[in-house]
Design an enzyme around this catalytic site. Sequence first.
Site, PDB file in Angstrom:
ATOM      1  N   THR A  25      41.549  38.104  28.143  1.00 29.60           N
ATOM      2  CA  THR A  25      42.813  37.437  27.853  1.00 29.60           C
ATOM      3  C   THR A  25      42.852  37.269  26.360  1.00 29.60           C
ATOM      4  O   THR A  25      41.808  37.026  25.760  1.00 29.60           O
ATOM      5  CB  THR A  25      42.795  36.017  28.481  1.00 29.60           C
ATOM      6  OG1 THR A  25      42.788  36.141  29.897  1.00 29.60           O
ATOM      7  CG2 THR A  25      43.990  35.186  28.047  1.00 29.60           C
ATOM      8  N   SER A  63      43.530  44.821  29.670  1.00 30.39           N
ATOM      9  CA  SER A  63      43.496  43.471  30.244  1.00 30.39           C
ATOM     10  C   SER A  63      44.626  42.575  29.747  1.00 30.39           C
ATOM     11  O   SER A  63      44.691  41.405  30.123  1.00 30.39           O
ATOM     12  CB  SER A  63      42.144  42.812  29.966  1.00 30.39           C
ATOM     13  OG  SER A  63      41.805  42.917  28.613  1.00 30.39           O
ATOM     14  N   GLY A 113      38.108  34.231  30.931  1.00 24.92           N
ATOM     15  CA  GLY A 113      37.092  34.291  31.985  1.00 24.92           C
ATOM     16  C   GLY A 113      37.710  34.026  33.344  1.00 24.92           C
ATOM     17  O   GLY A 113      38.914  34.182  33.523  1.00 24.92           O
TER      18      GLY A 113
HETATM   19  N1  ASP Z   1      41.450  34.139  32.549  1.00 25.41           N
HETATM   20  C1  ASP Z   1      42.004  35.379  33.020  1.00 25.41           C
HETATM   21  C2  ASP Z   1      42.380  35.233  34.464  1.00 25.41           C
HETATM   22  O1  ASP Z   1      41.650  34.608  35.206  1.00 25.41           O
HETATM   23  C3  ASP Z   1      41.108  36.546  32.868  1.00 25.41           C
HETATM   24  C4  ASP Z   1      40.225  36.577  31.652  1.00 25.41           C
HETATM   25  O2  ASP Z   1      40.487  35.968  30.660  1.00 25.41           O
HETATM   26  O3  ASP Z   1      39.188  37.212  31.688  1.00 25.41           O
HETATM   27  O4  ASP Z   1      43.373  35.794  34.841  1.00 25.41           O
END
Ligand code: ASP
Length: 335
Positions: free
Chosen positions: A195, A83, A247
């Site tokens: 993230t 990720s 998120g």
């Molecule tokens: N915030 C990130 C996004 O929307 C993904 C994550 O942190 O889960 O790309």
Amino acid sequence: MYNRRKFLKTTSTVAGLVAIAPRTFSKSFLNKNNTGFPIVISTWDFGVAANKEAWKILGTGGRALDAVEAGARIPEADLNNHSVGKAGYPDRDGHVTLDACIMDEFGNCGGVAGMEYIAHPISVARLVMEKTPHVLLVGEGATQFAVEQGFKKETLLTDESKKAWEKWLVTAKYSPVINFENKQSKPGDKYNHDTIGMLAIDAKGNISGACTTSGMAFKLHGRVGDSPIIGAGLYVDNEVGGATSTGVGEEVIRNVGSFLVVELMRQGYSPDAACKEAVNRIIKKKPETAKQIQVGFLAINKKGEYGSYAIQPGFSFAVCNQEKQDLLVSGKSYY
Ligand code: ASP
């Protein structure tokens, strides 16, 4: 892929050792100078390794900005992390596109979004900040800038990520909901996002932050989340503190989440109360989605007190200071 079940177990052991009661975190550790810094905090379990790297700089009197950049590069290079950075899951067309931003104690900031072929977007973001009059470069322009600055173009899609994408293609269900960790999580469960957001205060009391991600797995080509957007995925005000998020980025952007958290701290909210209020705003706007999505905020104030709040349980963050280099903390949650 990180095994979150295993991680949650580890967390509870660590929590047990340091007598941490989950759901009650807004903490600071006062060091011998009676300050809560230097300190670095980061989202998720992979924040532990990132913090350790950042601490090499912070612990020897270095600058918070250098620390968060160095720290964020660790998960960016981790091929088991799908990720962030290289080995991130691709978009639905098979492109690995990376988002990142960085902000320093002077309010300088830089970011890249939808950037392909460059493994360390956080370092490119820093150069956007330092070497251009701009704040955000996107897509091919970001890659071109990175190459001009001496970064190597490389394939970011690994065999493992490609396999996951090919498996997804069988149904190709575009469902941009966030998997979140809960009691039902099983070993091997795949999470389609995450993230690393990092916030550091150096020995001089200066604050910087960094945020980097490959965004949602199998997203629409061109989709950009909150992570490279200053004010959404990251915000730092050296008078007040800093905040970062993880998120569903769309909900964070809609609420200018990290800026909101910092502004709430300016008004006197503690870090965790500020994160909670930001989560509440998201839920208030879209109560129907609150049970389906995850958004988590992490914040630190000028004194080095830190806190977090997330919609769903399972959000964790890592803390590193003079006392502890590997502390994992379960965040508070709405549900
Ligand atoms: N915030 C990130 C996004 O929307 C993904 C994550 O942190 O889960 O790309």
